[in-house]
Motif scaffolding. Structure first.
Motif, PDB file in Angstrom:
ATOM      1  N   GLY A 196      -7.158   4.488   5.032  1.00  0.00           N
ATOM      2  CA  GLY A 196      -6.875   5.506   3.955  1.00  0.00           C
ATOM      3  C   GLY A 196      -7.452   7.199   4.168  1.00  0.00           C
ATOM      4  O   GLY A 196      -6.445   8.481   3.662  1.00  0.00           O
ATOM      5  N   TRP A 225      -5.086  10.982   3.855  1.00  0.00           N
ATOM      6  CA  TRP A 225      -5.484  11.617   2.996  1.00  0.00           C
ATOM      7  C   TRP A 225      -6.144  13.075   3.435  1.00  0.00           C
ATOM      8  O   TRP A 225      -4.816  13.989   2.493  1.00  0.00           O
ATOM      9  N   CYS A 274       0.972   3.939  -3.124  1.00  0.00           N
ATOM     10  CA  CYS A 274      -0.005   4.766  -2.652  1.00  0.00           C
ATOM     11  C   CYS A 274       0.619   6.032  -2.858  1.00  0.00           C
ATOM     12  O   CYS A 274       1.855   5.837  -2.124  1.00  0.00           O
ATOM     13  N   ASP A 275       0.267   7.221  -2.990  1.00  0.00           N
ATOM     14  CA  ASP A 275       0.316   8.924  -3.112  1.00  0.00           C
ATOM     15  C   ASP A 275       0.332   8.635  -0.987  1.00  0.00           C
ATOM     16  O   ASP A 275       1.410   9.561  -0.429  1.00  0.00           O
ATOM     17  N   MET A 329       1.162  -1.707   0.264  1.00  0.00           N
ATOM     18  CA  MET A 329      -0.057  -0.194   0.415  1.00  0.00           C
ATOM     19  C   MET A 329       1.237   1.427  -0.037  1.00  0.00           C
ATOM     20  O   MET A 329       0.450   2.139  -0.799  1.00  0.00           O
ATOM     21  N   PHE A 332      -6.989   3.893  -2.819  1.00  0.00           N
ATOM     22  CA  PHE A 332      -5.921   5.385  -2.950  1.00  0.00           C
ATOM     23  C   PHE A 332      -4.718   4.804  -4.047  1.00  0.00           C
ATOM     24  O   PHE A 332      -3.594   5.704  -4.009  1.00  0.00           O
ATOM     25  N   SER A 333      -5.432   3.675  -4.912  1.00  0.00           N
ATOM     26  CA  SER A 333      -3.610   4.272  -6.018  1.00  0.00           C
ATOM     27  C   SER A 333      -4.308   3.745  -7.139  1.00  0.00           C
ATOM     28  O   SER A 333      -5.022   3.196  -7.922  1.00  0.00           O
ATOM     29  N   SER A 334      -3.572   4.184  -8.281  1.00  0.00           N
ATOM     30  CA  SER A 334      -4.225   4.378  -9.945  1.00  0.00           C
ATOM     31  C   SER A 334      -2.571   3.717 -10.414  1.00  0.00           C
ATOM     32  O   SER A 334      -2.893   3.428 -11.637  1.00  0.00           O
ATOM     33  N   LYS A 335      -2.016   3.162  -9.699  1.00  0.00           N
ATOM     34  CA  LYS A 335      -0.674   2.736 -10.104  1.00  0.00           C
ATOM     35  C   LYS A 335      -0.913   1.494 -10.732  1.00  0.00           C
ATOM     36  O   LYS A 335      -0.235   0.821 -12.130  1.00  0.00           O
ATOM     37  N   ILE A 340      -6.764  -0.953  -1.442  1.00  0.00           N
ATOM     38  CA  ILE A 340      -5.718   0.144  -2.797  1.00  0.00           C
ATOM     39  C   ILE A 340      -6.549   0.056  -4.237  1.00  0.00           C
ATOM     40  O   ILE A 340      -5.587   1.358  -4.295  1.00  0.00           O
ATOM     41  N   SER A 389      -9.068   6.518 -14.825  1.00  0.00           N
ATOM     42  CA  SER A 389      -7.632   7.054 -13.425  1.00  0.00           C
ATOM     43  C   SER A 389      -7.985   8.078 -13.414  1.00  0.00           C
ATOM     44  O   SER A 389      -8.766   8.316 -11.956  1.00  0.00           O
TER      45      SER A 389
END
Ligand code: UDP
Ligand code: MG
Length: 313
Positions: free
Chosen positions: A179, A183, A145-146, A141, A221-224, A218, A287
């Motif tokens: 998260g 954030w 995530c940022d 995570m 909080f993530s677009s990876k 995930i 995204s």
């Protein structure tokens, strides 16, 4: 009202009375409200909450869901109904000792520069595989995530109204509260606490539920993962170019005979590369759509100085 305590409850008939007694004993000198959210319990939880309300209307508030909407929903409902200057979450199963509420409360009273206190588990009481799984999840995570998540931090937190308003302003439906806490930011003090064994009933978060929860975190909080395709495509394209040059040298300089298989491999790697890159482009748009649909605030204000409600003074 000084303190709002949000208590999500699903099938906690064996814990509610004990918990409330402990809360009441602990918070003798604080004006507080205990907001119990019955999250579609199928045991006698709601009945017990009715009794508690009859007994102590000054402190007890009860919200009862029409079915099980899960803990994240219960937490949001609690935030939306809390009226205290400080708000906190506590589980109904007595794994989080109410004595720590005083510690958090006093910390916030004495440290105006902090907005939130988050209790961090000193003794993680999960066995073997769950523990490994949790640690792996937090590593994954944090790399995807940022936002940064404290691995042993729980939802056992107390915070000021600025944090509460910020939490509510993230109106997304798939909520991953841990998260969201990260954030929204703010000054957070982490304090250690000892997790106690569940006094009655069973945990709702077994292995499968925890994996699902991790996956939701995930996703939220993530677009990876969406960018994975682009990277694969670039690799494939590179491989096709390198192989093309190798074949070229072999045929032109070393006198190898040209073979249709070589050409086919180069073509395949090239076409895969293009396809994956284009998938990645679609991923990038998705995204962006995802971010727009979640409609998170563009910024969060921690404090305002020199503004009246009507505008700039
Ligand atoms: N809970 C809830 N809705 C659910 C599952 C759990 O409100 O769908 C509540 C539960 O009653 C407890 C808290 O969330 O007060 C934490 O749940 P649990 O103890 O099962 O989780 P664990 O401590 O094992 O992480
Ligand atoms: Mg528990």
């Amino acid at each position: 009202m000084k303190l709002s305590i949000i208590i999500p409850c699903k099938n906690e008939e064996g814990n509610i009375e004990d918990l409330f007694k402990k809360l009441n004993d602990t918070l003798k000198n604080i004006k507080y409200e205990a907001i119990f959210i019955d999250d579609g319990s199928t045991d006698k939880t709601l009945e017990k909450l009715h009794k508690l309300y009859e007994k102590d209307m000054q402190h007890v508030k009860v919200l009862s869901f029409s079915r099980n909407f899960r803990k994240e929903a219960a937490m949001l409902a609690g935030l939306e109904h809390a009226t205290g200057e400080y708000t906190c979450f506590i589980d109904a199963d007595l794994q989080q000792n109410p004595k720590y509420l005083i510690e958090m409360y006093e910390f916030l009273e004495n440290n105006k520069n902090y907005d939130e206190v988050s209790m961090v588990m000193k003794n993680v009481n999960h066995k073997g595989i769950m523990n490994l799984g949790k640690n792996a999840f937090y590593k994954l995570m944090n790399s995807l995530c940022d936002i940064k998540l404290e691995s042993a931090a729980s939802d056992f937190r107390m915070f000021r109204n600025n944090v509460k308003e910020a939490m509510i302003s993230l109106s997304e439906k798939n909520r991953f509260t841990k998260g969201i806490f990260s954030w929204v930011g703010f000054n957070v003090k982490y304090l250690p606490y000892e997790v106690e064994p569940r006094t009655s009933g069973n945990s709702s978060f077994g292995f499968i539920a925890s994996v699902k929860y991790a996956f939701e975190g995930i996703l939220a909080f993530s677009s990876k993962p969406l960018k994975l395709s682009t990277n694969l495509g670039i690799l494939s394209l590179l491989a096709s170019f390198i192989y093309f040059i190798v074949v070229l040298i072999q045929v032109l300089a070393l006198g190898y005979k040209m073979n249709a298989v070589y050409a086919l491999i180069i073509l395949m790697l090239f076409m895969f590369g293009i396809q994956f890159i284009l998938l990645g482009v679609i991923g990038a748009y998705i995204s962006n759509i995802n971010a727009e649909v979640k409609n998170r605030p563009v910024y969060i204000v921690k404090e305002k100085l020199g503004f009246s409600d009507k505008g700039i003074l």
